[in-house]
Every structure is written in C-alpha cells, then in structure tokens.
Design an enzyme around this catalytic site. Structure first.
Site, PDB file in Angstrom:
ATOM      1  N   LYS A 129      50.601  40.881 -12.253  1.00 35.04           N
ATOM      2  CA  LYS A 129      49.606  41.167 -11.251  1.00 35.04           C
ATOM      3  C   LYS A 129      49.493  40.479 -10.068  1.00 35.04           C
ATOM      4  O   LYS A 129      49.204  41.240  -8.972  1.00 35.04           O
ATOM      5  CB  LYS A 129      47.955  40.736 -12.022  1.00 35.04           C
ATOM      6  CG  LYS A 129      47.550  41.558 -12.989  1.00 35.04           C
ATOM      7  CD  LYS A 129      46.114  40.949 -13.601  1.00 35.04           C
ATOM      8  CE  LYS A 129      45.803  41.882 -14.650  1.00 35.04           C
ATOM      9  NZ  LYS A 129      44.500  41.473 -15.040  1.00 35.04           N
ATOM     10  N   LYS A 212      52.923  51.421 -21.172  1.00 32.97           N
ATOM     11  CA  LYS A 212      51.710  51.380 -22.193  1.00 32.97           C
ATOM     12  C   LYS A 212      50.497  52.030 -21.385  1.00 32.97           C
ATOM     13  O   LYS A 212      50.442  52.257 -20.220  1.00 32.97           O
ATOM     14  CB  LYS A 212      51.635  49.934 -22.386  1.00 32.97           C
ATOM     15  CG  LYS A 212      50.869  49.079 -21.375  1.00 32.97           C
ATOM     16  CD  LYS A 212      50.370  47.951 -21.781  1.00 32.97           C
ATOM     17  CE  LYS A 212      49.331  47.080 -20.796  1.00 32.97           C
ATOM     18  NZ  LYS A 212      48.783  45.964 -21.209  1.00 32.97           N
ATOM     19  N   LYS A 215      44.627  51.238 -18.027  1.00 30.13           N
ATOM     20  CA  LYS A 215      43.540  51.428 -16.860  1.00 30.13           C
ATOM     21  C   LYS A 215      44.255  51.940 -15.675  1.00 30.13           C
ATOM     22  O   LYS A 215      43.644  52.386 -14.748  1.00 30.13           O
ATOM     23  CB  LYS A 215      42.410  50.724 -16.772  1.00 30.13           C
ATOM     24  CG  LYS A 215      42.467  49.324 -16.952  1.00 30.13           C
ATOM     25  CD  LYS A 215      41.222  48.492 -17.580  1.00 30.13           C
ATOM     26  CE  LYS A 215      41.704  47.217 -18.198  1.00 30.13           C
ATOM     27  NZ  LYS A 215      40.691  46.945 -18.929  1.00 30.13           N
TER      28      LYS A 215
HETATM   29  P1  AMP Z   1      43.289  45.338 -21.749  1.00 32.27           P
HETATM   30  O1  AMP Z   1      42.605  46.683 -21.907  1.00 32.27           O
HETATM   31  O2  AMP Z   1      44.322  45.068 -20.947  1.00 32.27           O
HETATM   32  O3  AMP Z   1      41.947  44.208 -21.194  1.00 32.27           O
HETATM   33  O4  AMP Z   1      43.264  45.048 -23.462  1.00 32.27           O
HETATM   34  C1  AMP Z   1      42.277  44.717 -24.277  1.00 32.27           C
HETATM   35  C2  AMP Z   1      42.789  44.629 -25.671  1.00 32.27           C
HETATM   36  O5  AMP Z   1      43.675  46.012 -26.084  1.00 32.27           O
HETATM   37  C3  AMP Z   1      44.210  43.539 -25.713  1.00 32.27           C
HETATM   38  O6  AMP Z   1      43.944  43.021 -27.127  1.00 32.27           O
HETATM   39  C4  AMP Z   1      45.331  44.276 -25.737  1.00 32.27           C
HETATM   40  O7  AMP Z   1      46.554  43.754 -26.316  1.00 32.27           O
HETATM   41  C5  AMP Z   1      44.749  45.747 -26.482  1.00 32.27           C
HETATM   42  N1  AMP Z   1      45.487  47.014 -25.696  1.00 32.27           N
HETATM   43  C6  AMP Z   1      45.391  47.137 -24.178  1.00 32.27           C
HETATM   44  N2  AMP Z   1      46.220  48.338 -23.910  1.00 32.27           N
HETATM   45  C7  AMP Z   1      46.844  48.562 -25.162  1.00 32.27           C
HETATM   46  C8  AMP Z   1      47.627  49.581 -25.502  1.00 32.27           C
HETATM   47  N3  AMP Z   1      48.178  50.583 -24.659  1.00 32.27           N
HETATM   48  N4  AMP Z   1      48.010  49.769 -26.696  1.00 32.27           N
HETATM   49  C9  AMP Z   1      47.700  48.921 -27.799  1.00 32.27           C
HETATM   50  N5  AMP Z   1      46.824  47.788 -27.364  1.00 32.27           N
HETATM   51  C10 AMP Z   1      46.305  47.724 -26.051  1.00 32.27           C
END
Ligand code: AMP
Ligand code: TRP
Length: 349
Positions: A129, A212, A215
């Site tokens: 970031k 991955k 957003k």
């Molecule tokens: P975030 O959306 O980055 O705030 O992540 C929220 C939660 O979702 C965290 O526990 C991440 O590890 C999980 N997460 C986010 N993106 C993915 C993805 N592409 N695949 C699996 N888990 C995800």
C-alpha cells in the site's frame, strides 16, 4: 469443509467450553466481494456454529487510506448488513463496529510501544500500500495498521481468527506481540491461531487469474461484488478468462483460470473439486461456466436482496450494532485493565 476438518485446522479442542473466534473485514470499496465472501465470511458462518464468535467492522483501519465521511458511514452499515445477509446471526454472535469500542485504540498504543520499526515495515500489506504513493507520503496509520489489528484480536482472548491467506502475516505478528508482552509482563494474552479455509482461501481475479480477486482489480469484470445484479454475476463468470487447451482439470500452475472456477464451484456447492472434475469430463469450459453462472446467481442473489432489505431500516441496524458494542466492551475492558495494570499504569478512579 466438514466441521471435523474445521476443528482440526483450529489446532485446539473446538469443544472447549467458551472457545472463542474473532474476525473483521474492512468496510471499503463498493462492497464485499466474492473473494472476501468465500475466503472469510463463509468460514465465519461455520465457526459461529461451534464457537463464541465476535465479528466486527474495522472502520478505524479503513481510515488508514483517505475515505469520504458520508461514504464511510454508508459502507459500515452495508458491511454489517452483508455480514448478516451472508449468515452471521447477530443473536448468536457478537457483531459490532470497531470505533464503538475505544479499548481497541487504547491497547494498540501499548502494543505499538512493543513493536520494532523494522518489524512493522516488513509487513507485506504495508509495503504494497505504501509503495503505491511512495513510502514517504504513506500515512503512519498504514505502518501501525497491523498493530491495531493485533489489539483487535488480543482484547478478546480468542482461540482462533478466521481469515483468508493474505492475513496470515498479520496473525503471525499478533502472536509475536502477544508472546513478547506475556514474556515481559507476565501471562496476559492468549496466543491465537489463524483459521484458514482449505478451499477458497485465495480466490483469483476472473480476468487476471495471476492476481487475487480484490477491490483494486484492474478490470471491473475480474471482481464479483455482493451487490452485483444477477445479470452482472452471470456475465462476469461467463466471460472469465480460461486457459489454453480444453480439458477441465485442477492445476493451479498450468490452468489458473479453470482451477479458480473449480474452486468457486466447490465452495458454493460443497462438492469436492475431484467430484466436479469427474462430472465435467469430456465437456467444454463453456459448460462449466454456464452451470457455475447459474449456481453463483442462485447463491449470491438472496444475499444481495437480504442486504438491501436490511439497509432499508438503518435505525434497526444501528440498534443492533450498539447492542453488539456493549457486549464487546464487557470483554475488551477486562483485558485492557489487566494489560494497563501489567505495564505499570496506576489504576484510575
Ligand atoms: P479485504 O477484502 O482485503 O479487506 O479482506 C477481507 C477478508 O477476506 C480477509 O480475511 C481476507 O483474507 C479475505 N479475502 C480477501 N480477498 C480474498 C480473496 N481473493 N480470496 C480469498 N480470501 C480473500
Ligand atoms: N486486516 C484485515 C483485512 O484486511 C481486517 C482486520 C482488521 C482484521 N482487524 C482484524 C481481521 C482482526 C481479523 C482480525 O481483511
């Protein structure tokens, strides 16, 4: 995943009375997406069956990058609604907003004073970031982000923290800080285990299966938001990038696109990847996509509709979150008081 695997992954006796889990997801972006839904939320829903579960919305973490205040308010309610629509039962689990429990920030300060600069700046999420705008212009909050996360966790003395794979490093830091504090000041914090799903811990971008799903996807078609219409969901799955060749098999290296679709299929239906591959033997990628599009619409449509119903009554949602915060504070304040006393602060009146 069966309950047995879940408990095995947990590493402690899941049946221990009062065994606790805690997790949170940032209220940023337009919505939770298919990656966070499958990597985190579905796993949370499973853990709440067995454990005393705490789920919160990390709004303090959200402001480590600039946020529009009105949008942030809306995103926090929407995230809470998505937790509930996705299956979190606010009667059974404690659901709250981080900024409603000031103990998070209070413990974070104490932990910051136990963290090395090098240790904090080695965190991958900080490096990624801060690299975007240049390390010097990154806010200090981005550097201390994982320390606040450690406070979020340690305050509740959880046995486990259900997250996707990308959060592993932050849980490691949490464990290090807890061990360091316990060693220096005496046994205070439980050392938590990450709970990472065996399937679905890393869902890939539908257009760029090397990255991955997130957003910050480069193309909106790479990402399925939980707010997407049925038409958008179906279109994004049907236009997912697949790999050379025609054979449907699971091979992360050679066939990342198809393997990603198989993973999504497996998580949404509960079938094993092996069974799905057998079912599609001799069929084309197109068959798999058409079927998966329908499965995804059937699964995600009701979650989207329930979210918007809940958002129609923000007062009810706010009341629920206030109740959750009161319950959370009861636990958080006990740990904070102990930590303050251990470091040598005088008791307040
Ligand atoms: P975030 O959306 O980055 O705030 O992540 C929220 C939660 O979702 C965290 O526990 C991440 O590890 C999980 N997460 C986010 N993106 C993915 C993805 N592409 N695949 C699996 N888990 C995800
Ligand atoms: N950093 C997590 C994410 O990006 C969100 C988070 C904040 C969290 N505090 C937490 C997750 C405590 C688990 C436990 O998804």
């Amino acid at each position: 995943m069966t309950d047995r695997t879940q408990s095995a992954a947990f590493g402690v006796a899941a049946t221990e009375p009062g065994a606790r889990v805690l997790s949170g997801m940032q209220p940023t972006g337009d919505s939770l997406h298919l990656g966070s839904y499958m990597g985190a939320l579905l796993n949370w829903v499973r853990t709440q069956e067995q454990f005393d579960a705490y789920f919160f919305i990390p709004d303090l973490h959200a402001i480590t990058v600039p946020q529009d205040p009105a949008q942030l308010r809306q995103a926090v309610r929407r995230t809470a609604a998505q937790y509930i629509a996705g299956g979190i039962d606010p009667e059974r689990s404690t659901l709250f907003v981080q900024s409603h429990v000031p103990e998070h920030v209070q413990l974070a300060w104490v932990l910051m004073c136990q963290t090395g600069m090098g240790e904090a700046s080695r965190m991958t999420q900080f490096k990624d970031k801060s690299a975007k705008g240049g390390a010097d212009s990154a806010g200090v909050g981005l550097l201390t982000y994982p320390i606040l996360q450690a406070a979020d966790i340690l305050l509740y003395q959880p046995h486990g923290v259900p997250v996707g794979e990308d959060q592993k490093q932050h849980i490691e830091l949490t464990r290090d800080l807890a061990q360091r504090f316990n060693h220096r000041f005496g046994e205070t914090f439980r050392i938590p285990e990450p709970i990472i799903p065996e399937v679905g811990a890393r869902i890939l971008d539908l257009q760029e299966p090397a990255a991955k799903m997130s957003k910050s996807a480069s193309s909106p078609n790479g990402l399925i938001n939980l707010t997407d219409t049925d038409k958008q969901i179906a279109k994004k799955i049907k236009s997912a990038v697949t790999d050379d060749g025609t054979e449907i098999r699971f091979d992360r290296e050679a066939k990342p696109g198809v393997s990603n679709l198989l993973t999504i299929y497996s998580v949404l239906t509960g079938k094993t990847v092996g069974d799905i591959v057998a079912e599609y033997q001799g069929k084309m990628y197109g068959h798999l996509k058409v079927d998966l599009a329908e499965i995804a619409v059937q699964h995600l449509g009701p979650v989207r509709d329930r979210t918007s119903e809940l958002l129609d009554d923000p007062a009810e949602l706010d009341a629920l979150l206030a109740k959750g915060a009161a319950k959370a504070r009861d636990v958080a304040t006990v740990t904070l008081t102990e930590a303050y006393q251990k470091v040598g602060f005088l008791p307040g009146t």
